[in-house]
Design a protein around this motif. Sequence first.
Motif, PDB file in Angstrom:
ATOM      1  N   LEU A 170      34.219  40.295  41.658  1.00 36.46           N
ATOM      2  CA  LEU A 170      33.855  38.861  40.776  1.00 36.46           C
ATOM      3  C   LEU A 170      34.791  38.812  39.616  1.00 36.46           C
ATOM      4  O   LEU A 170      35.341  37.837  39.382  1.00 36.46           O
ATOM      5  CB  LEU A 170      32.375  39.037  40.191  1.00 36.46           C
ATOM      6  N   ALA A 171      34.933  40.180  39.006  1.00 39.84           N
ATOM      7  CA  ALA A 171      36.270  40.055  38.035  1.00 39.84           C
ATOM      8  C   ALA A 171      37.468  39.590  38.416  1.00 39.84           C
ATOM      9  O   ALA A 171      38.123  38.815  37.683  1.00 39.84           O
ATOM     10  CB  ALA A 171      36.293  41.438  37.644  1.00 39.84           C
ATOM     11  N   ALA A 172      37.961  39.912  39.697  1.00 41.17           N
ATOM     12  CA  ALA A 172      38.953  39.361  40.250  1.00 41.17           C
ATOM     13  C   ALA A 172      38.936  37.948  40.484  1.00 41.17           C
ATOM     14  O   ALA A 172      39.994  37.035  40.261  1.00 41.17           O
ATOM     15  CB  ALA A 172      39.437  40.275  41.610  1.00 41.17           C
ATOM     16  N   VAL A 173      37.973  37.285  40.921  1.00 42.92           N
ATOM     17  CA  VAL A 173      37.755  35.945  41.479  1.00 42.92           C
ATOM     18  C   VAL A 173      37.719  35.248  39.680  1.00 42.92           C
ATOM     19  O   VAL A 173      38.521  34.233  39.857  1.00 42.92           O
ATOM     20  CB  VAL A 173      36.408  35.604  41.906  1.00 42.92           C
ATOM     21  N   LEU A 174      37.119  35.653  38.834  1.00 42.89           N
ATOM     22  CA  LEU A 174      37.131  34.769  37.454  1.00 42.89           C
ATOM     23  C   LEU A 174      38.357  35.015  37.089  1.00 42.89           C
ATOM     24  O   LEU A 174      39.179  33.934  36.392  1.00 42.89           O
ATOM     25  CB  LEU A 174      36.254  35.552  36.526  1.00 42.89           C
ATOM     26  N   ASP A 175      39.109  36.045  36.924  1.00 39.78           N
ATOM     27  CA  ASP A 175      40.668  36.206  36.611  1.00 39.78           C
ATOM     28  C   ASP A 175      41.608  35.242  37.109  1.00 39.78           C
ATOM     29  O   ASP A 175      42.374  34.469  36.418  1.00 39.78           O
ATOM     30  CB  ASP A 175      41.183  37.604  36.636  1.00 39.78           C
ATOM     31  N   ARG A 176      41.316  35.134  38.484  1.00 41.16           N
ATOM     32  CA  ARG A 176      42.541  34.229  39.076  1.00 41.16           C
ATOM     33  C   ARG A 176      42.084  32.939  39.187  1.00 41.16           C
ATOM     34  O   ARG A 176      42.978  31.967  39.071  1.00 41.16           O
ATOM     35  CB  ARG A 176      42.356  34.713  40.588  1.00 41.16           C
ATOM     36  N   THR A 177      40.662  32.524  39.162  1.00 40.34           N
ATOM     37  CA  THR A 177      40.494  31.246  38.975  1.00 40.34           C
ATOM     38  C   THR A 177      40.360  30.500  37.516  1.00 40.34           C
ATOM     39  O   THR A 177      40.459  29.498  37.314  1.00 40.34           O
ATOM     40  CB  THR A 177      39.095  30.579  39.657  1.00 40.34           C
ATOM     41  N   GLY A 178      40.177  31.371  36.779  1.00 43.26           N
ATOM     42  CA  GLY A 178      40.068  31.238  35.226  1.00 43.26           C
ATOM     43  C   GLY A 178      38.699  30.531  34.952  1.00 43.26           C
ATOM     44  O   GLY A 178      38.421  30.084  33.730  1.00 43.26           O
ATOM     45  N   ALA A 179      37.860  30.773  35.979  1.00 47.82           N
ATOM     46  CA  ALA A 179      36.416  30.314  35.406  1.00 47.82           C
ATOM     47  C   ALA A 179      35.752  31.268  34.579  1.00 47.82           C
ATOM     48  O   ALA A 179      36.060  32.362  34.464  1.00 47.82           O
ATOM     49  CB  ALA A 179      35.572  30.425  36.694  1.00 47.82           C
ATOM     50  N   VAL A 180      34.812  30.395  33.565  1.00 50.94           N
ATOM     51  CA  VAL A 180      33.961  31.415  32.768  1.00 50.94           C
ATOM     52  C   VAL A 180      32.708  30.978  33.176  1.00 50.94           C
ATOM     53  O   VAL A 180      31.720  31.364  32.060  1.00 50.94           O
ATOM     54  CB  VAL A 180      34.572  31.280  31.082  1.00 50.94           C
TER      55      VAL A 180
ATOM     56  N   LEU B  12      32.182  41.191  31.755  1.00 48.59           N
ATOM     57  CA  LEU B  12      33.299  40.482  31.933  1.00 48.59           C
ATOM     58  C   LEU B  12      33.095  39.019  30.978  1.00 48.59           C
ATOM     59  O   LEU B  12      32.213  38.894  30.548  1.00 48.59           O
ATOM     60  CB  LEU B  12      33.135  39.982  33.521  1.00 48.59           C
ATOM     61  N   PRO B  13      34.274  38.283  31.012  1.00 51.41           N
ATOM     62  CA  PRO B  13      34.201  37.223  30.178  1.00 51.41           C
ATOM     63  C   PRO B  13      33.598  35.887  30.595  1.00 51.41           C
ATOM     64  O   PRO B  13      34.349  34.869  30.883  1.00 51.41           O
ATOM     65  CB  PRO B  13      35.829  36.905  29.854  1.00 51.41           C
ATOM     66  N   ILE B  14      32.232  36.161  31.046  1.00 49.30           N
ATOM     67  CA  ILE B  14      31.593  34.939  31.333  1.00 49.30           C
ATOM     68  C   ILE B  14      30.769  34.435  30.069  1.00 49.30           C
ATOM     69  O   ILE B  14      30.213  35.017  29.296  1.00 49.30           O
ATOM     70  CB  ILE B  14      30.353  35.412  32.179  1.00 49.30           C
ATOM     71  N   GLU B  15      31.008  32.989  29.907  1.00 53.58           N
ATOM     72  CA  GLU B  15      30.493  32.137  28.833  1.00 53.58           C
ATOM     73  C   GLU B  15      29.112  31.559  29.155  1.00 53.58           C
ATOM     74  O   GLU B  15      28.362  31.488  28.199  1.00 53.58           O
ATOM     75  CB  GLU B  15      31.660  31.034  28.456  1.00 53.58           C
ATOM     76  N   ARG B  16      29.169  31.075  30.192  1.00 54.83           N
ATOM     77  CA  ARG B  16      27.711  30.562  30.675  1.00 54.83           C
ATOM     78  C   ARG B  16      27.150  31.084  31.835  1.00 54.83           C
ATOM     79  O   ARG B  16      28.112  31.196  32.944  1.00 54.83           O
ATOM     80  CB  ARG B  16      27.725  29.013  30.868  1.00 54.83           C
ATOM     81  N   LEU B  17      26.099  31.322  32.016  1.00 59.72           N
ATOM     82  CA  LEU B  17      25.480  32.003  33.105  1.00 59.72           C
ATOM     83  C   LEU B  17      24.056  31.675  33.501  1.00 59.72           C
ATOM     84  O   LEU B  17      23.066  31.529  32.705  1.00 59.72           O
ATOM     85  CB  LEU B  17      25.291  33.589  32.812  1.00 59.72           C
ATOM     86  N   ALA B  18      24.139  31.000  34.638  1.00 59.67           N
ATOM     87  CA  ALA B  18      22.971  30.425  35.206  1.00 59.67           C
ATOM     88  C   ALA B  18      22.096  31.344  36.165  1.00 59.67           C
ATOM     89  O   ALA B  18      22.831  31.584  37.357  1.00 59.67           O
ATOM     90  CB  ALA B  18      23.067  28.929  35.519  1.00 59.67           C
TER      91      ALA B  18
END
Length: 265
Positions: free
Chosen positions: A74-84, A103-109
Amino acid sequence: MIEARDGATIPVHTRGSGPAIVILHGGGVDISVYRWIAAAFEDRFTIHLYNRRGRADAPARTRPYDMREDIDDLAAVLDRTGAVNVIGHSGGGFIALEAARELPIERLALYDAAVHVDNQFPTAWLEGARAALEAGDTARAIALVGRGINTHQPASRLPLGVQTAICRAFLRTPIGKMMGELLHLTFEESNSIFEHAGPASKWSGITAKVLLACGAGGPGYYPKINEALASVLPDARTLLVPKSAHDALNRAHPRIVEPLVEFFS
């Protein structure tokens, strides 16, 4: 394609445009059952879906099973896509919650997140179900899972033989075939979730804005788990989705889509 931290290649399936959201699927299935929720979001968001290891086009899991691998991917996917922004369902909800601690997650549902908080999540079914699978009786194993976790359903009180017969027919459907083939992986994931049990305070350091959702038509332990987490998370709220069960996210009914759109907007 995204390169994971261990060098494996993770195929990521992307559709839509707008703010990016990564959907982390539940155990026992792959991303194919999330096509309707992705379609419901694609006119407002960029949706990234990827199969967790051991499923469909994903890399094989390493052994022994380690939840760390899921968090690193998940860290790799967030880093590559820029998703938060992340949506986590069932077992994927647990992984997303654990990942949000670092991880740098800003909004989590989360929807029906399988988090073993304050001994709320049922665990007694796992040993017997695993034994049935090892004995080659997949239908009995699934029946034991169903009566163990779907405690709210009248079918959970039927004789085990009747439930097993129902599950044998279920295994001949496309979704049943998928769940049967992935059952060993589901048990490994469940065991890991149970090993990561703790009081709600374990997750109190999460700084993301969190939506803790569950279905009003599901088991009674999910609302209790969500309330416990909401009481310690700095920025969280709960949502009880009416007329919805565990598969509501997959079905993408407006009663779950609209609150998610509002949350991520």
